[in-house]
Design an enzyme around this catalytic site. Structure first.
Site, PDB file in Angstrom:
ATOM      1  CB  ALA A 104      59.809  -6.515  41.508  1.00 27.85           C
ATOM      2  CB  ALA A 110      48.931 -13.362  41.904  1.00 27.12           C
ATOM      3  CB  ALA A 111      47.939  -8.166  41.435  1.00 25.46           C
ATOM      4  CG  ASP A 152      52.830 -14.595  45.208  1.00 25.39           C
ATOM      5  OD1 ASP A 152      53.211 -14.695  46.289  1.00 25.39           O
ATOM      6  OD2 ASP A 152      53.646 -14.142  44.100  1.00 25.39           O
TER       7      ASP A 152
HETATM    8  O1  PMV Z   1      56.318 -13.970  43.737  1.00 23.33           O
HETATM    9  P1  PMV Z   1      57.349 -13.931  44.976  1.00 23.33           P
HETATM   10  O2  PMV Z   1      58.679 -13.687  44.209  1.00 23.33           O
HETATM   11  O3  PMV Z   1      57.010 -12.835  45.870  1.00 23.33           O
HETATM   12  O4  PMV Z   1      57.807 -15.315  45.184  1.00 23.33           O
HETATM   13  C1  PMV Z   1      56.976 -16.282  45.871  1.00 23.33           C
HETATM   14  C2  PMV Z   1      57.397 -16.671  47.150  1.00 23.33           C
HETATM   15  C3  PMV Z   1      58.295 -18.050  46.863  1.00 23.33           C
HETATM   16  O5  PMV Z   1      58.085 -18.683  48.195  1.00 23.33           O
HETATM   17  C4  PMV Z   1      59.621 -18.014  46.642  1.00 23.33           C
HETATM   18  C5  PMV Z   1      57.401 -19.129  45.809  1.00 23.33           C
HETATM   19  C6  PMV Z   1      56.271 -19.645  46.062  1.00 23.33           C
HETATM   20  O6  PMV Z   1      55.418 -19.857  45.350  1.00 23.33           O
HETATM   21  O7  PMV Z   1      55.708 -19.537  47.354  1.00 23.33           O
END
Ligand code: PMV
Length: 316
Positions: A104, A110-111, A152
């Site tokens: 989403a 990542a968390a 992230d």
């Molecule tokens: O994890 P999300 O859906 O918030 O996407 C990360 C942001 C992007 O720029 C689309 C991808 C990235 O790795 O930076």
């Protein structure tokens, strides 16, 4: 050994998603209303090296060895062992729980990884420094994202607002005045790897147009950084609107996202945009604190599945 726990927040990208993959700056902030939490505890009945992995939210209850080798949880645990030079850890149980919606744009993957690495390295009495946690999380993010920019893992590990440029040292953002954001979920799951891949193909087909859009998004992130540092919060609204329009042209918005963005503005938001990979997931709206609940209610009334009101505090 006693049980050890660790948690990590969600995140939103305020400016610059997608363009950040191509070296332009982006801004992200943690969202502490949602988090992933991991508890690692001894498993006295187990053999050395044996690990039980439980993630009740996704119905997972298994031995580590039974997870596919590219499962993100397994990858996180084995990366921690490699980094720490551990071949036969004492038997342990690792339990993951998260309130961060999956796929989403709120950084759930990542968390979970950050919390696993922190809890496990603490449990093994060899705590990893944040720089290592972030770098290892980046490796696991490749499973989710394909070609992640690294934003992230950075914002989730450090738990602070960041101005991020790929492959450059992390810049923590000074926030000159607190500001409030309403986050609303379309309820549409949209794996980031798909939109990142689509943007890559579109960029390859028409590099000029896409480079120009990435430049424009990068300039917006730069201007936003100055406005955030100066505490000029009203300036951020139009910058969000302009960033959303670029993301639409990149092909990563959706009718659901556009509908919520339009509704947020109608309900009095100062600006609004999609946040993260796009096509689904969440949008964000900058609001006056007094109108936050009204905007959230208006978004729920037109189909948002859930909302979060978060305030980015003033500070370094
Ligand atoms: O994890 P999300 O859906 O918030 O996407 C990360 C942001 C992007 O720029 C689309 C991808 C990235 O790795 O930076």
């Amino acid at each position: 050994m006693t049980a050890v726990s660790a948690s990590a927040p969600g995140k939103i990208i305020l400016f610059g998603e997608h363009a950040v993959v191509y070296g332009r700056p982006a801004i992200a902030v943690p969202v502490t209303q949602v988090s992933a939490r991991v508890v690692v505890s001894p498993f006295p009945q187990g053999e050395p090296g044996q690990a039980l992995v439980q993630a009740p939210d996704i119905g997972l209850h298994t031995e580590l060895d039974h997870l596919a080798s590219d499962h993100p949880i397994r990858r996180a645990i084995t990366l921690a062992f490699t980094e720490l030079g551990i071949t036969h850890p004492i038997a342990f149980r690792l339990r993951v729980a998260s309130t961060i919606p999956v796929a989403a744009g709120l950084g759930s993957g990542a968390a979970v990884t950050v919390a696993i690495l922190r809890a496990l390295s603490d449990f093994l009495r060899a705590p990893l420094a944040d720089e290592h946690i972030s770098a290892l999380t980046f490796e696991v993010e490749k499973l989710h994202h394909g070609t992640p920019s690294g934003i992230d893992n950075t914002v989730v590990t450090f738990g602070a607002p960041v101005y991020f440029i790929r492959d450059q040292p992390i810049v923590r953002l000074r926030v000159g005045a607190r500001f409030t954001i309403v986050i609303a979920d379309t309820g549409v799951q949209s794996p980031t790897a798909l939109t990142v891949g689509d943007v890559r193909r579109a960029w390859q087909a028409d590099p000029q147009t896409y480079e120009a859009m990435f430049d424009a998004a990068g300039e917006i992130a730069q201007k936003s950084r100055r406005a955030i540092e100066a505490g000029e919060i009203e300036a951020l609204g139009p910058l969000m609107d302009a960033n959303h329009e670029i993301l639409q042209r990149m092909g990563v918005s959706s009718p659901e996202l556009d509908g919520l963005v339009a509704q947020a503005r109608l309900a009095g938001a100062l600006g609004a945009k999609l946040s993260g990979g796009g096509r689904g997931g969440n949008m964000i709206a900058l609001v006056d604190p007094q109108t936050a609940q009204n905007v959230a209610d208006a978004l729920l009334a037109v189909g948002a599945k859930r909302t979060i009101i978060t305030t980015v505090p003033m500070g370094a």
